[in-house]
Design a protein around this motif. Sequence first.
Motif, PDB file in Angstrom:
ATOM      1  N   MET A 272      -4.048   3.264 -13.856  1.00 18.36           N
ATOM      2  CA  MET A 272      -3.797   2.343 -12.757  1.00 18.36           C
ATOM      3  C   MET A 272      -2.659   1.377 -13.097  1.00 18.36           C
ATOM      4  SD  MET A 272      -5.775   3.052 -10.147  1.00 18.36           S
ATOM      5  CE  MET A 272      -6.450   1.705  -9.143  1.00 18.36           C
ATOM      6  N   GLU A 273      -2.566   0.983 -14.367  1.00 20.90           N
ATOM      7  CA  GLU A 273      -1.474   0.094 -14.762  1.00 20.90           C
ATOM      8  C   GLU A 273      -0.116   0.758 -14.565  1.00 20.90           C
ATOM      9  OE1 GLU A 273      -1.882  -1.598 -18.603  1.00 20.90           O
ATOM     10  OE2 GLU A 273      -3.779  -2.607 -18.146  1.00 20.90           O
ATOM     11  N   GLN A 274      -0.040   2.060 -14.848  1.00 23.94           N
ATOM     12  CA  GLN A 274       1.199   2.799 -14.629  1.00 23.94           C
ATOM     13  C   GLN A 274       1.584   2.792 -13.153  1.00 23.94           C
ATOM     14  OE1 GLN A 274      -0.116   6.524 -16.747  1.00 23.94           O
ATOM     15  NE2 GLN A 274       2.034   6.537 -17.343  1.00 23.94           N
ATOM     16  N   VAL A 275       0.595   2.997 -12.292  1.00 21.96           N
ATOM     17  CA  VAL A 275       0.849   3.002 -10.850  1.00 21.96           C
ATOM     18  C   VAL A 275       1.367   1.645 -10.402  1.00 21.96           C
ATOM     19  CG1 VAL A 275      -0.177   3.283  -8.558  1.00 21.96           C
ATOM     20  CG2 VAL A 275      -0.878   4.796 -10.424  1.00 21.96           C
ATOM     21  N   ALA A 276       0.706   0.585 -10.874  1.00 22.61           N
ATOM     22  CA  ALA A 276       1.121  -0.774 -10.496  1.00 22.61           C
ATOM     23  C   ALA A 276       2.557  -1.046 -10.949  1.00 22.61           C
ATOM     24  CB  ALA A 276       0.166  -1.791 -11.101  1.00 22.61           C
ATOM     25  N   GLU A 277       2.889  -0.614 -12.159  1.00 22.91           N
ATOM     26  CA  GLU A 277       4.232  -0.857 -12.689  1.00 22.91           C
ATOM     27  C   GLU A 277       5.286  -0.080 -11.904  1.00 22.91           C
ATOM     28  OE1 GLU A 277       6.734  -0.375 -16.889  1.00 22.91           O
ATOM     29  OE2 GLU A 277       4.576   0.023 -16.826  1.00 22.91           O
ATOM     30  N   LYS A 278       4.974   1.155 -11.537  1.00 22.32           N
ATOM     31  CA  LYS A 278       5.952   1.980 -10.837  1.00 22.32           C
ATOM     32  C   LYS A 278       6.110   1.560  -9.383  1.00 22.32           C
ATOM     33  CE  LYS A 278       7.319   6.814 -10.162  1.00 22.32           C
ATOM     34  NZ  LYS A 278       8.597   6.658 -10.893  1.00 22.32           N
TER      35      LYS A 278
ATOM     36  N   ARG B 271       0.837  -1.212   0.000  1.00 24.01           N
ATOM     37  CA  ARG B 271       0.000   0.000   0.000  1.00 24.01           C
ATOM     38  C   ARG B 271       0.863   1.250   0.000  1.00 24.01           C
ATOM     39  NH1 ARG B 271      -2.961   3.684   3.157  1.00 24.01           N
ATOM     40  NH2 ARG B 271      -5.123   3.916   2.432  1.00 24.01           N
ATOM     41  N   GLU B 272       1.919   1.242   0.798  1.00 26.14           N
ATOM     42  CA  GLU B 272       2.801   2.407   0.874  1.00 26.14           C
ATOM     43  C   GLU B 272       3.504   2.642  -0.458  1.00 26.14           C
ATOM     44  OE1 GLU B 272       2.627  -0.021   3.125  1.00 26.14           O
ATOM     45  OE2 GLU B 272       1.579   1.155   4.664  1.00 26.14           O
ATOM     46  N   ARG B 273       3.922   1.565  -1.117  1.00 27.41           N
ATOM     47  CA  ARG B 273       4.580   1.709  -2.417  1.00 27.41           C
ATOM     48  C   ARG B 273       3.609   2.245  -3.469  1.00 27.41           C
ATOM     49  NH1 ARG B 273       6.373  -3.480  -1.354  1.00 27.41           N
ATOM     50  NH2 ARG B 273       5.374  -4.312  -3.243  1.00 27.41           N
ATOM     51  N   ILE B 274       2.383   1.801  -3.392  1.00 26.05           N
ATOM     52  CA  ILE B 274       1.369   2.288  -4.330  1.00 26.05           C
ATOM     53  C   ILE B 274       1.140   3.780  -4.148  1.00 26.05           C
ATOM     54  CG2 ILE B 274      -1.081   2.172  -4.942  1.00 26.05           C
ATOM     55  CD1 ILE B 274      -0.907  -0.861  -4.142  1.00 26.05           C
ATOM     56  N   LEU B 275       1.008   4.202  -2.897  1.00 27.86           N
ATOM     57  CA  LEU B 275       0.764   5.627  -2.633  1.00 27.86           C
ATOM     58  C   LEU B 275       1.952   6.488  -3.052  1.00 27.86           C
ATOM     59  CD1 LEU B 275      -1.066   5.430   0.810  1.00 27.86           C
ATOM     60  CD2 LEU B 275      -2.037   6.178  -1.380  1.00 27.86           C
ATOM     61  N   LEU B 276       3.153   5.988  -2.819  1.00 26.25           N
ATOM     62  CA  LEU B 276       4.341   6.725  -3.234  1.00 26.25           C
ATOM     63  C   LEU B 276       4.401   6.853  -4.751  1.00 26.25           C
ATOM     64  CD1 LEU B 276       7.037   8.094  -2.679  1.00 26.25           C
ATOM     65  CD2 LEU B 276       8.096   5.831  -2.599  1.00 26.25           C
ATOM     66  N   ALA B 277       4.132   5.750  -5.441  1.00 24.11           N
ATOM     67  CA  ALA B 277       4.138   5.776  -6.903  1.00 24.11           C
ATOM     68  C   ALA B 277       3.066   6.714  -7.436  1.00 24.11           C
ATOM     69  CB  ALA B 277       3.928   4.365  -7.450  1.00 24.11           C
ATOM     70  N   ALA B 278       1.871   6.647  -6.843  1.00 24.92           N
ATOM     71  CA  ALA B 278       0.780   7.521  -7.281  1.00 24.92           C
ATOM     72  C   ALA B 278       1.132   8.988  -7.069  1.00 24.92           C
ATOM     73  CB  ALA B 278      -0.502   7.166  -6.529  1.00 24.92           C
TER      74      ALA B 278
END
Length: 204
Positions: free
Chosen positions: A37-43, A16-23
């Motif tokens: 959303m795919e970009q967020v998942a990849e990053k 979750r933390e990695r997702i929020l940081l990427a977003a």
Amino acid sequence: MSTAATAPQRRGRGGRERILLAAAQLFATQGINTTGMEQVAEKAPVSKRTLYAHFRTKNDLVLAHLQDLVSSGATLESVLTREDIPPRERILGLFDLESSDHPPADASPVRGCPFIDAAAEFPDPRSAVHSYAREQKLRMVRLVTALVTELGCREPTELAEQLVTLADGAAGRAMVLDEADYGRHARAAAEILLEHALTTTRER
């Protein structure tokens, strides 16, 4: 009461933390609506299954992103609640744009106020994202009103509205001009407003 939907919380290895940081980084550099959303998942990086386990929709992710900015103190408004500095300096801290609103590991471009950005990208005032952004802007003026009241200024509500308008305007121009220290101009005007209000109070 917050209008934000509650995203499901699941145990994991910091997903979750990695997702929020990427977003945060993607939203700041390319905007919310152009980020998929795919970009967020990849990053992040996480699987799409993990991403949707934490955030069922993109709106849930955007709301969580804005809430995370508030809880982490990465907004202009965060300086207003600091008790380690005097009220006047808290107010003037609104204009120190260089120290606020930048996601970690990201130095540019200047994005200004994330709530104004989010409201612009979700223009329907009834949408959850726009509503949350509005709540934070109203909270901002309440906090400034409390501080100018503590300073003893007369007509604190009107003065607070003037000060937050300066702060939001400076943040917007800083973003358009990509000039992180643009807030110095509005800070000078805010100092004049505060001094005039305090002088008027002392003379009465």
